[in-house]
Design an enzyme around this catalytic site. Structure first.
Site, mmCIF file in Angstrom:
data_model
loop_
_atom_site.group_PDB
_atom_site.id
_atom_site.type_symbol
_atom_site.label_atom_id
_atom_site.label_comp_id
_atom_site.label_asym_id
_atom_site.label_seq_id
_atom_site.Cartn_x
_atom_site.Cartn_y
_atom_site.Cartn_z
ATOM 1 N N LYS A 13 44.299 -20.857 20.860
ATOM 2 C CA LYS A 13 44.579 -20.299 19.532
ATOM 3 C C LYS A 13 46.056 -20.459 19.209
ATOM 4 C CE LYS A 13 41.202 -16.472 19.525
ATOM 5 N NZ LYS A 13 40.395 -16.883 18.363
ATOM 6 N N ARG B 163 29.842 -16.041 22.209
ATOM 7 C CA ARG B 163 28.416 -16.363 22.213
ATOM 8 C C ARG B 163 27.958 -16.854 23.587
ATOM 9 N NH1 ARG B 163 29.448 -20.580 17.436
ATOM 10 N NH2 ARG B 163 31.141 -19.090 17.144
#
Ligand code: BES
Ligand code: MN
Ligand code: ZN
Length: 502
Positions: A279, A353
């Site tokens: 990120k 996920r």
């Protein structure tokens, strides 16, 4: 903050709170105080622009001879519109007003006319909840600079129905404690709260309430084939953990296994750097809170056990840290999940996920629950869609979705239902494996939910994307003086209380 209930007349030392109805009409307690002070209350209200308006506070110094130091006249508005949420806001507003005022104790003498919506016990208990939620502090790491420490330590609620208020408070206090726990966990930095530490705190917090807590380490998860979860944590110096919590509160005597347990599943990414798909610096800020779903699950298990909820509930949290490293999982790597389905990892920042895939599969295969609800700070895209007002709700079961939405309305943790469907599911087809872990650039929250759905084995399930509500950076909400909000504890506790208790 110490919360107490009493039924003595009159006011002790400290601040005293009485309610004022719309247009300056005095509640019975305010009228009594007005008589006692020879018309002081009515005189004060004459100086006010909109006396009794909901949410308003007029503060006056107590007259010579009074035991109290100051009197707060709080606006109630229309009694027929004054509900439990309004009572909570009132309690919170008073605490906010007095917290660092120098006052140590506040006494509430709240009452309403007979035709009001709330009973006196409800009004007092919910004001107490608001007071407690607003009194939350996370001061663990203020060691030298202790400016603005609160002075207020005690709130007392006078009520004609002491038994009723205390009974309501037992259930509300359990929820407030659960919220405190979830906020604490979310606020903790990741150098302190890494997966093993999170797991141990969960055990300490819950075992004493009679919740069975089991911690699985890397070798156990490897044996179970939880390779999507393990892939996320493999670049971290801190080993991954899976924690299973069991609360067995259903009344005994029924045929064994007659009622399947409920299952709550939480994303517990203790820190999300993005991994090798790193990120940018600004987006990494706040990623210590990427375990807020897991924190809410621990918080709600605590609340349910504390108030001895009459139902069986499983809590499962996947705890990992997502770091870039020589051992980290790479974009293009293909891993086999516990379900046997393979996943091509194209972006290591879509890690939540991957963690939940194995948690959900494990939950449904091991416990055959009535339903699964998972909570996850899953996508930035849900913030784009819904902002910080609603969490995203995705579900394959209309009844469960309906019940969740209702619970959210009641508790002020609102949900907005989002779509699922075959055409969205196509977006995660992979060239090389059974699926890939990202969709295209559109509908990012939906493709994330489609991914999760592939691991629920057609069982009743709901996914709550809480990325917009799990922490707050801007203006603080009235009941939440904390970065980590503890969102989800109230919602799930209400879901259980209203629908699944014997
Ligand atoms: N934890 C983040 C989601 C998030 C973003 C939570 C902002 C709270 C605030 C999640 O793991 C993530 O990084 N999601 C990616 C998915 C993308 C790579 C498909 C995202 O939202 O950008
Ligand atoms: Mn991520
Ligand atoms: Zn994440």
């Amino acid at each position: 903050m110490k919360i107490a209930f009493g039924n003595v007349r009159g006011f002790g030392p400290g601040a005293s709170v009485v309610g004022i109805l719309e247009n300056g009409v005095l509640t019975p307690a305010a009228a009594a105080l007005d008589t006692l002070t020879q018309g002081l209350i009515n005189r004060a209200l004459k100086t006010s622009r909109a006396p009794g308006k909901a949410g308003q506070i007029l503060e006056i110094l107590a007259p010579v001879g009074a035991e109290a130091s100051r009197i707060l006249l709080v606006g109630i508005g229309k009694p027929e519109a004054f509900d439990s949420a309004a009572a909570e806001r009132l309690g919170a507003a008073v605490v906010a007003r007095l917290s660092t005022s120098g006052e140590r104790k506040v006494t509430f003498a709240l009452d309403l006319p007979k035709d009001a919506k709330l009973t006196n016990a409800e009004m007092s208990a919910h004001a107490a909840l608001g007071a407690m939620l607003r009194a939350y502090r996370f001061d663990l790491y203020r060691k030298v600079n202790k400016d603005e420490q609160p002075t207020l330590t005690e709130a007392q609620f006078q009520t004609a129905d002491l038994t009723g208020a205390r009974k309501l408070w037992i259930a509300l206090e359990a929820v407030a404690e659960g919220i405190y726990i979830a906020r604490d966990l979310t606020n903790e930095p990741a150098n302190v709260l890494y997966p093993d530490e999170f797991a141990k705190r969960t055990r300490t917090l819950l075992t004493k309430l009679g919740v069975k807590v089991e911690i699985l380490g890397v070798s156990e998860m490897t044996k179970l084939g939880m390779n999507t979860l393990l892939a996320v944590g493999q670049g971290s110096a801190h080993d991954s953990r899976l924690v299973v919590m069991r609360w067995n509160g259903a009344p005994k005597g029924k045929a064994k296994g007659a009622d399947a347990p409920l299952a709550f599943v939480g994303k517990g990414v203790c820190f999300d750097t993005g991994g090798l798909s790193l990120k940018p610096a600004a987006s990494m800020m706040g990623m210590k809170g990427d375990m807020a779903g897991a924190a809410a699950v621990v918080g709600v298990m605590h609340a349910l056990a504390r108030r001895k909820a009459r139902t069986d509930v499983i809590g499962i949290i996947g705890l990992v840290e997502n770091m870039p490293d020589g051992k980290a999982v790479r974009p293009n790597d293909i891993v086999t999940s516990m379900s046997g389905q393979t996943v091509e990892i194209l972006n290591t920042d879509a890690e939540g996920r991957l963690v939940l895939a194995d948690c959900l599969w494990y939950a449904q295969s091991k416990f055959k629950p009535k339903f699964m609800v998972n909570l996850a700070t899953l996508t930035g895209a849900i913030l784009v869609a819904l902002g910080t007002e609603h969490a995203g709700l995705f579900s394959n079961d209309d009844k469960l979705a309906e019940r969740l939405s209702k619970a959210g309305q009641v508790e002020g943790e609102t949900l907005w239902r989002m779509p699922l469907g075959e055409n969205y599911d196509k977006l995660i087809k992979s060239k090389f494996a059974d699926m890939k872990n990202i969709g295209g650039s559109n509908a990012g929250s939906v493709t994330a939910a489609q991914f999760l759905q592939r691991f629920v084995n057609k069982q009743p399930w709901a996914h709550l994307d809480i990325a917009g509500v799990a922490w707050q950076d801007g203006e603080q909400k009235p009941l939440i003086p904390s970065w980590g909000t503890g969102w989800g504890v109230r919602l799930l506790n209400r879901l259980v209380a209203d629908n699944y208790e014997a």
